[in-house]
Design a protein around this motif. Structure first.
Motif, PDB file in Angstrom:
ATOM      1  N   GLY A 192       4.472  -2.627  -5.010  1.00 26.26           N
ATOM      2  CA  GLY A 192       3.349  -1.695  -5.000  1.00 26.26           C
ATOM      3  C   GLY A 192       3.513  -0.599  -6.035  1.00 26.26           C
ATOM      4  O   GLY A 192       2.553  -0.212  -6.713  1.00 26.26           O
ATOM      5  N   ILE A 193       4.735  -0.095  -6.186  1.00 25.20           N
ATOM      6  CA  ILE A 193       5.019   0.914  -7.205  1.00 25.20           C
ATOM      7  C   ILE A 193       4.746   0.353  -8.594  1.00 25.20           C
ATOM      8  O   ILE A 193       4.102   0.991  -9.437  1.00 25.20           O
ATOM      9  CB  ILE A 193       6.486   1.385  -7.097  1.00 25.20           C
ATOM     10  CG1 ILE A 193       6.689   2.197  -5.816  1.00 25.20           C
ATOM     11  CG2 ILE A 193       6.895   2.203  -8.323  1.00 25.20           C
ATOM     12  CD1 ILE A 193       8.134   2.558  -5.540  1.00 25.20           C
ATOM     13  N   LEU A 215       3.491   6.247  -5.490  1.00 26.85           N
ATOM     14  CA  LEU A 215       3.468   6.561  -6.923  1.00 26.85           C
ATOM     15  C   LEU A 215       2.218   7.368  -7.271  1.00 26.85           C
ATOM     16  O   LEU A 215       2.287   8.308  -8.070  1.00 26.85           O
ATOM     17  CB  LEU A 215       3.509   5.283  -7.753  1.00 26.85           C
ATOM     18  CG  LEU A 215       3.721   5.531  -9.252  1.00 26.85           C
ATOM     19  CD1 LEU A 215       5.082   6.141  -9.505  1.00 26.85           C
ATOM     20  CD2 LEU A 215       3.582   4.254 -10.054  1.00 26.85           C
ATOM     21  N   LEU A 216       1.086   7.024  -6.681  1.00 28.10           N
ATOM     22  CA  LEU A 216      -0.161   7.742  -6.991  1.00 28.10           C
ATOM     23  C   LEU A 216      -0.114   9.186  -6.530  1.00 28.10           C
ATOM     24  O   LEU A 216      -0.724  10.067  -7.153  1.00 28.10           O
ATOM     25  CB  LEU A 216      -1.348   7.032  -6.337  1.00 28.10           C
ATOM     26  CG  LEU A 216      -1.806   5.726  -7.002  1.00 28.10           C
ATOM     27  CD1 LEU A 216      -2.857   5.036  -6.146  1.00 28.10           C
ATOM     28  CD2 LEU A 216      -2.358   6.001  -8.399  1.00 28.10           C
ATOM     29  N   THR A 217       0.582   9.468  -5.436  1.00 32.42           N
ATOM     30  CA  THR A 217       0.659  10.835  -4.923  1.00 32.42           C
ATOM     31  C   THR A 217       1.911  11.567  -5.391  1.00 32.42           C
ATOM     32  O   THR A 217       2.054  12.756  -5.119  1.00 32.42           O
ATOM     33  CB  THR A 217       0.627  10.837  -3.382  1.00 32.42           C
ATOM     34  OG1 THR A 217       1.705  10.028  -2.875  1.00 32.42           O
ATOM     35  CG2 THR A 217      -0.686  10.275  -2.869  1.00 32.42           C
ATOM     36  N   ALA A 268      11.817   8.388  -0.355  1.00 28.81           N
ATOM     37  CA  ALA A 268      10.463   8.477   0.197  1.00 28.81           C
ATOM     38  C   ALA A 268      10.365   7.774   1.542  1.00 28.81           C
ATOM     39  O   ALA A 268       9.550   8.125   2.383  1.00 28.81           O
ATOM     40  CB  ALA A 268       9.453   7.863  -0.769  1.00 28.81           C
ATOM     41  N   LEU A 269      11.216   6.767   1.752  1.00 32.07           N
ATOM     42  CA  LEU A 269      11.260   6.075   3.036  1.00 32.07           C
ATOM     43  C   LEU A 269      12.495   6.453   3.845  1.00 32.07           C
ATOM     44  O   LEU A 269      12.738   5.880   4.891  1.00 32.07           O
ATOM     45  CB  LEU A 269      11.249   4.551   2.810  1.00 32.07           C
ATOM     46  CG  LEU A 269       9.950   3.961   2.282  1.00 32.07           C
ATOM     47  CD1 LEU A 269      10.105   2.465   2.054  1.00 32.07           C
ATOM     48  CD2 LEU A 269       8.802   4.234   3.226  1.00 32.07           C
ATOM     49  N   GLY A 270      13.265   7.408   3.338  1.00 31.77           N
ATOM     50  CA  GLY A 270      14.478   7.803   4.045  1.00 31.77           C
ATOM     51  C   GLY A 270      15.479   6.687   4.140  1.00 31.77           C
ATOM     52  O   GLY A 270      16.155   6.529   5.152  1.00 31.77           O
ATOM     53  N   ILE A 271      15.618   5.891   3.088  1.00 29.63           N
ATOM     54  CA  ILE A 271      16.441   4.691   3.160  1.00 29.63           C
ATOM     55  C   ILE A 271      17.836   4.970   2.613  1.00 29.63           C
ATOM     56  O   ILE A 271      18.016   5.171   1.428  1.00 29.63           O
ATOM     57  CB  ILE A 271      15.796   3.544   2.365  1.00 29.63           C
ATOM     58  CG1 ILE A 271      14.442   3.215   2.956  1.00 29.63           C
ATOM     59  CG2 ILE A 271      16.686   2.316   2.350  1.00 29.63           C
ATOM     60  CD1 ILE A 271      13.556   2.454   2.039  1.00 29.63           C
ATOM     61  N   ARG A 284       0.823  -1.206   0.000  1.00 28.33           N
ATOM     62  CA  ARG A 284       0.000   0.000   0.000  1.00 28.33           C
ATOM     63  C   ARG A 284       0.857   1.256   0.000  1.00 28.33           C
ATOM     64  O   ARG A 284       0.579   2.225  -0.725  1.00 28.33           O
ATOM     65  CB  ARG A 284      -0.916  -0.001   1.232  1.00 28.33           C
ATOM     66  CG  ARG A 284      -1.678   1.300   1.454  1.00 28.33           C
ATOM     67  CD  ARG A 284      -2.345   1.324   2.820  1.00 28.33           C
ATOM     68  NE  ARG A 284      -1.398   1.107   3.902  1.00 28.33           N
ATOM     69  CZ  ARG A 284      -0.614   2.070   4.387  1.00 28.33           C
ATOM     70  NH1 ARG A 284      -0.638   3.281   3.866  1.00 28.33           N
ATOM     71  NH2 ARG A 284       0.209   1.798   5.387  1.00 28.33           N
ATOM     72  N   LEU A 285       1.920   1.242   0.790  1.00 32.39           N
ATOM     73  CA  LEU A 285       2.793   2.407   0.879  1.00 32.39           C
ATOM     74  C   LEU A 285       3.441   2.704  -0.473  1.00 32.39           C
ATOM     75  O   LEU A 285       3.525   3.861  -0.900  1.00 32.39           O
ATOM     76  CB  LEU A 285       3.874   2.162   1.936  1.00 32.39           C
ATOM     77  CG  LEU A 285       4.551   3.388   2.531  1.00 32.39           C
ATOM     78  CD1 LEU A 285       3.546   4.272   3.238  1.00 32.39           C
ATOM     79  CD2 LEU A 285       5.657   2.965   3.484  1.00 32.39           C
TER      80      LEU A 285
END
Length: 401
Positions: free
Chosen positions: A348-349, A210-212, A327-330, A204-205
């Motif tokens: 998900g992407i 990608l959608l946002t 986006a996840l600070g990875i 979901r994340l």
């Protein structure tokens, strides 16, 4: 309609698209923060959490929420000096406010009842995402039972300092290990959750990101519009997927660490280049540009320009992968548990990317075959608007960096 008039129409329409789009944020990943939490079990129902929190954000948030102006003064001075020992000392001197802020917004529950927290040791300092992070270790008395639940509402957008905060949790507890991603919409999870629930959280994340992320969507739209055949878009999308998967995983492994101030302008530039590529082909051919559409009905083969385009897409895909990781600070050392979750995030992407292609490309093909000239100008207008917006974002991100 003469070529000059048609080109003018394209430019005017592109300007309209840009005007409507300037209200979008210049960066799809800016003004967010990531908190990292590692949860382990101890004896007699004790739970230990190791929290890594963005230092300056903790200072201003805790000082504001707890009404501790001396913490703000000492903490910001230490941040500006860049001295890790001074930063840790500032938090230790005002631990009541700092720890109080965290424990009001982060909690561990046992059978529905809150566990009692206690700080274990002093604050220490480290680095994440190119900025100082503080490490806070808390021991939780959960002797009432098991069935543990973790909840995080750290640094909410309502405080006005960041737009959103994601809390990445890894855990080794109750004989199981795993990871979870918490945000404002999904602030809690149960340690005993099923593998499907853990899978769904990161899937979901990735889909939501990608959608946002309008910049990534516009890049994908430029790829679709610039492709004449299904196999061409499949090759382009595959090239993009392979490239961003490589850098996404390298960032997760801690091998690659590129600052966001470099990544974000290049992502914006990639949008302009890919859209501008197809627009330039239309402009150069003038009245014969409909050949680009008609050629899509014949035998498929990649010419030199096609291979160059794939190479460009691949290179820009490498940069987009760093954006996805950001986006996840990875950019820290990995664990097998977290790496599996990141792979699911990437799935998900891809699911959303394939969904967009499945909807947009057939519609575009239908228009091109029913009315080749109309399809050509639809493609041209879209590419012009996307290209100009990409250039605008690139300039904005450079000015902000």
């Amino acid at each position: 309609m003469s070529p000059r008039v048609r080109r003018a129409v394209v430019l005017v329409t592109a300007a309209l698209i840009v005007f409507l789009g300037v209200g979008q944020p210049a960066s799809a990943h800016g003004f967010t923060s990531t908190a990292y939490v590692h949860v382990t079990g101890g004896e007699r129902g004790q739970i230990r959490t190791r929290l890594e929190l963005e230092y300056d954000l903790l200072v201003v948030s805790a000082a504001d929420a707890e009404g501790d102006d001396p913490l703000f003064q000492a903490g910001t001075a230490a941040f500006e000096d860049g001295d890790a020992d001074e930063q840790a000392a500032a938090l230790d001197a005002h631990r009541k406010a700092a720890v109080g802020y965290v424990t009001k917004r982060f909690s561990v529950m046992s059978k529905g009842a809150p566990c009692k927290p206690a700080q274990a040791g002093d604050f220490t300092m480290g680095w994440q995402e190119g900025v100082p992070y503080t490490v806070l270790t808390l021991d939780w008395d959960c002797s009432r039972g098991d069935s543990h639940e973790v909840r995080s509402e750290l640094f909410p957008g309502t405080e006005g300092y960041v737009r959103d905060t994601k809390t990445i949790v890894t855990y080794e507890l109750e004989g199981v290990s795993g990871s979870a991603a918490l945000d404002a919409a999904h602030p809690s999870f149960s340690i005993s959750q099923s593998w499907f629930e853990r899978f769904w959280e990161f899937f979901r994340l990735g889909a939501e990101h990608l959608l946002t992320g309008i910049d990534h969507i516009l890049f994908l739209l430029a790829l679709i519009v610039g492709s004449r055949r299904l196999r061409e878009i499949v090759l382009a999308a595959t090239s993009f997927t392979l490239a961003h998967s490589v850098t996404f995983m390298l960032a997760a492994l801690g091998v690659v660490d590129v600052p966001g101030r470099v990544v974000e302008p290049v992502i914006a530039l990639s949008i302009a280049v890919v859209a501008g590529w197809y627009l330039w082909r239309i402009w150069r051919r003038g009245d014969h540009a409909t050949d680009l559409v008609a050629a899509g009905r014949g035998h498929f083969s990649l010419d030199r320009a096609g291979w160059v385009r794939l190479g460009v897409v691949f290179c820009f895909g490498l940069v987009h992968g760093l954006g996805f990781a950001g986006a996840l600070g990875i950019d820290a050392a990995w664990s097998w548990t977290l790496l599996w979750s990141l792979l699911v995030f990437n799935v998900g992407i891809e699911a959303v990317q394939l969904g967009i292609i499945a909807v947009v490309f057939p519609l575009l093909v239908l228009v091109r075959r029913r009315a080749p000239r109309a399809g050509l100008w639809v493609s041209g207008v879209i590419c012009a608007g996307v290209s100009v917006m990409g250039l605008l974002w690139c300039v904005q991100r450079l000015l902000e960096s």
